[in-house]
Design an enzyme around this catalytic site. Structure first.
Site, PDB file in Angstrom:
ATOM      1  N   ARG A   5      10.002   4.206 -51.444  1.00 61.98           N
ATOM      2  CA  ARG A   5       9.447   5.065 -50.395  1.00 61.98           C
ATOM      3  C   ARG A   5       8.531   4.225 -49.505  1.00 61.98           C
ATOM      4  NH1 ARG A   5       6.247  10.805 -51.232  1.00 61.98           N
ATOM      5  NH2 ARG A   5       4.900   9.559 -52.586  1.00 61.98           N
TER       6      ARG A   5
ATOM      7  N   ASP B  27      -2.371  11.987 -55.672  1.00 58.33           N
ATOM      8  CA  ASP B  27      -2.136  11.005 -54.624  1.00 58.33           C
ATOM      9  C   ASP B  27      -2.707  11.529 -53.317  1.00 58.33           C
ATOM     10  OD1 ASP B  27      -0.317  12.836 -53.585  1.00 58.33           O
ATOM     11  OD2 ASP B  27       1.462  11.653 -54.075  1.00 58.33           O
TER      12      ASP B  27
END
EC number: 2.3.3.9
Length: 528
Positions: free
Chosen positions: A160, A444
Site C-alpha cells: 500500500r 493507525d
C-alpha cells in the site's frame, strides 16, 4: 531536468536509490503529477459543494457503465485467488518477517496509515521487501532472532503506497517534491516486480484514499506506463482499492471499471470511511452527526448499506470483496479481556463471511487463526465466494447517507477517549511508529483522524454531552487535554518533549477554525 535527494544516504540506500530507479520514478512523476494535482483540486471543489449544502448521488454520466451487464474485471491473479485472511502492518523488518510467517494468505505491506513516512522508514521498508522476496531477511533483538520459515508458503505481499495527497519531500524532481504515491509504488515496482513474477505471483497493490473513479483511472494509466517502461506484460499488476471515502462509495462500479484489467477487488476501509463521512459533512449539523466513535458499529444502517453494496458490486463484476480490520491485540496477561474481545472479533468476521465477503483483515498474528476458522466455515474448500452475487441487495443514495439513523450518544467519556487516543497516537507517530498499540487495539492514522475530526465537528455544531449536559467548546476540550495529558505523564516511559509536540499537533487539527484535510500533512511537515 534533475532528481535531487535531500536526505542522508545511509548504508544500503544506494541499492534502492540507484540512478535507473530514480530515473524510473522521475519519469512517472513528470508524466502523471500534473493530473494528480488536477484531481486534488477537484477534491476541493467537491468539498466546497458539499459544505454549501450539496449532496452525493450515483453519477448520471456513468450510468451506462453500471447498466452494462457484460464487463468483468480480470480473473484473480496467482497468490490472490484465496484471500480469506489478510494481515496488515508497517514495513519494518520485524513486522515483515512476522506477517509473512503469520499463516495469513496476504500481507498488506503498509507505507501509508500504519507507517510514519520518515526517510529511514520509507527506504528501509523498500530494502525489507526486497530482502524478503530474496529470502535473505532476518532480524535480532538480543538473543531472539526472527527469520522466515523454511519451505513454507508465505503470505502474498500486497503493497500500500501513500495516498495521492501526500508528497515525498526528501526527493525533488526538477525542483518539485515528488508524489509520495508514485515514489512508493515506483521503487517497489522497479526493484520487486520481476522478483514477484519469478516466484509465480506478481506486483500487487492496495490503493488508499481514492475519492473518485477518475483517481482510479490515473492509477491505471500509471500501471500501464510502468509495465511498458520495464517490459512487463500489461495486466500483470493487480490492485485492490480501499473504499474508505464516502465519495468513492458512490463510484464503486466505475472504480472497478477503470482498473478492470488490473483490478483485484475492493476493500471496506471502515475507519477511514467514518472519518470521510465526518470530514465531508462536517458543517452540516445534526443530519451528519455521528455518536462517539466507539458507539458506531458495522450494524449502523449507513455502514450496512456501504458494506452490502460493496459485496454486491464486487461479485457482480467478478472481483474480490475484502472486509475490514480486526484491530484487537491479544493480552496474554488478562484472559478475560481476550475472551470478550475475541467474541467481538469472531462475531464481526461471521457477519462479513455470511454477507459474502471473500476475506478480511487482522492486525495481529494471533488473530489469523480466528479469522481463518470463521471463513473456513463458510468457504470450506472453495477459495472464495465470488459466485455469491447478492442480487438481493438494493442500496440507494439515501441509504448510504443515512448517518443520522446511527444509534448512540456523545458523552464526556467519549470526548476524553478521543483526546486520549488521539494524542497517544500522534506521539507514537511523531516518534516514528505509525502502528501503535493503545488500550489493547492496534491503531493507525485513521484512528487519530476520527478522534480529532469528531472533536472538531462537536465544537462547530453546538453539541451538548449526553451525560453532563455541558456544551463541547474549545475551552472544554483544552481543559480535557490538560487533564488527560496529566494522566499520561504518570505512566512509565513518558516522553515530555514528544507529547508536547503531539499535543500541539492535536490542538491544530482538532481546534483550529479551518479544518485540516489530513492530519498527516502538518504532521509530515514536522518530521525532519
Amino acid at each position: 531536468m534533475s532528481v535531487e535527494i535531500k536526505a542522508p544516504m545511509h548504508e544500503g540506500f544506494d541499492e534502492i536509490l540507484t540512478p535507473k530507479a530514480l530515473e524510473f520514478v522521475a519519469t512517472l512523476h513528470r508524466e502523471f503529477n500534473p493530473e494528480r494535482k488536477r484531481l486534488l483540486r477537484l477534491r476541493q471543489e467537491r468539498q466546497a459543494e458539499l459544505s454549501a449544502g450539496g449532496t452525493l448521488r450515483f453519477l448520471p454520466e456513468t450510468e451506462h457503465i453500471r447498466n452494462d451487464p457484460d464487463w468483468r474485471v480480470a480473473p484473480p491473479a496467482p497468490g490472490l485467488v484465496d484471500r480469506r485472511v489478510e494481515i496488515t502492518g508497517p514495513v519494518d523488518r520485524k513486522m515483515t518477517i512476522n506477517a509473512l510467517n503469520s499463516g495469513a494468505k496476504v500481507w498488506l505491506a503498509d507505507f501509508e496509515d500504519a507507517n510514519t513516512p520518515t526517510w529511514e522508514n520509507t527506504i528501509r521498508g523498500q530494502i525489507n521487501l526486497r530482502d524478503a522476496l530474496d529470502r535473505t531477511i532476518d532480524f535480532s533483538i538480543g538473543e531472539k532472532r526472527y527469520a522466515l520459515k523454511p519451505d513454507e508458503e508465505l503470505a502474498t505481499i500486497v503493497v500500500r503506497p501513500r495516498g495521492w495527497h501526500l508528497p515525498e519531500k526528501h526527493v525533488l524532481v526538477d525542483g518539485e517534491e515528488i508524489s509520495g504515491s508514485l515514489f512508493d509504488f515506483g521503487l517497489y515496482f522497479f526493484h520487486c516486480a520481476k522478483r514477484q513474477i519469478d516466484k509465480g505471483k506478481g506486483p500487487y497493490f492496495y490503493l488508499p484514499k481514492l475519492e473518485s473513479h477518475l483517481e482510479a483511472r490515473l492509477w491505471n494509466d500509471v500501471f500501464v506506463r510502468a509495465q511498458e517502461l520495464l517490459g512487463i506484460p500489461r495486466g500483470t499488476i493487480r490492485a485492490t482499492v480501499l473504499i474508505e471515502t464516502i465519495t468513492a462509495a458512490f463510484e464503486m462500479e466505475e472504480i472497478l471499471y477503470e482498473l478492470r484489467e488490473h483490478s483485484a477487488g475492493l476493500n471496506a476501509g471502515r475507519w477511514d470511511y467514518l472519518f470521510s463521512v465526518i470530514k465531508k459533512f462536517r458543517t452540516r449539523g445534526r443530519e451528519f452527526l455521528l455518536p462517539e466513535r466507539n458507539a458506531v458499529t458495522m450494524t449502523a444502517p449507513f455502514m450496512r448499506a456501504y458494506t452490502e453494496l460493496l459485496v454486491r458490486t464486487c461479485h457482480k463484476r467478478g472481483a474480490h470483496a475484502i472486509g475490514g480490520m480486526a484491530a484487537f491485540i491479544p493480552n496474554r496477561r488478562d484472559p478475560e479481556i481476550n475472551r470478550v474481545a475475541l467474541e467481538k472479533v469472531r462475531a464481526d468476521k461471521q457477519r462479513e463471511s455470511n454477507d459474502g465477503f471473500d476475506g478480511s483483515w487482522v492486525a495481529h498474528p494471533d488473530l489469523v487463526p480466528v479469522c481463518r476458522e470463521v471463513f473456513d466455515q463458510v468457504l470450506g474448500d472453495r477459495p472464495n465466494q465470488l459466485d455469491r452475487l447478492r442480487e438481493d441487495v438494493s442500496v440507494t443514495a439515501e441509504d448510504l447517507l443515512a448517518v443520522s439513523k446511527t444509534p448512540g450518544q456523545i458523552t464526556e467519556a467519549g470526548l476524553r477517549n478521543n483526546v486520549d487516543v488521539g494524542i497517544r497516537y500522534l506521539a507514537a507517530w511523531m516518534g516514528g511508529q505509525g502502528a501503535a498499540a493503545i488500550h489493547n487495539l492496534m491503531e493507525d492514522a485513521a484512528t487519530a483522524e476520527i478522534c480529532r475530526s469528531q472533536v472538531w465537528q462537536w465544537i462547530h455544531n453546538d453539541v451538548d454531552l449526553a451525560d453532563t449536559g455541558e456544551r463541547v467548546t474549545r475551552e472544554l476540550v483544552e481543559r480535557v487535554i490538560e487533564e488527560e495529558l496529566a494522566k499520561i505523564a504518570q505512566e512509565p516511559g513518558y516522553d515530555a518533549d514528544l507529547y508536547a509536540k503531539a499535543t500541539e499537533l492535536f490542538k491544530e487539527v482538532a481546534l483550529d477554525d479551518d479544518f485540516v484535510e489530513f492530519l498527516t500533512l502538518p504532521a509530515y511537515a514536522r518530521l525532519p
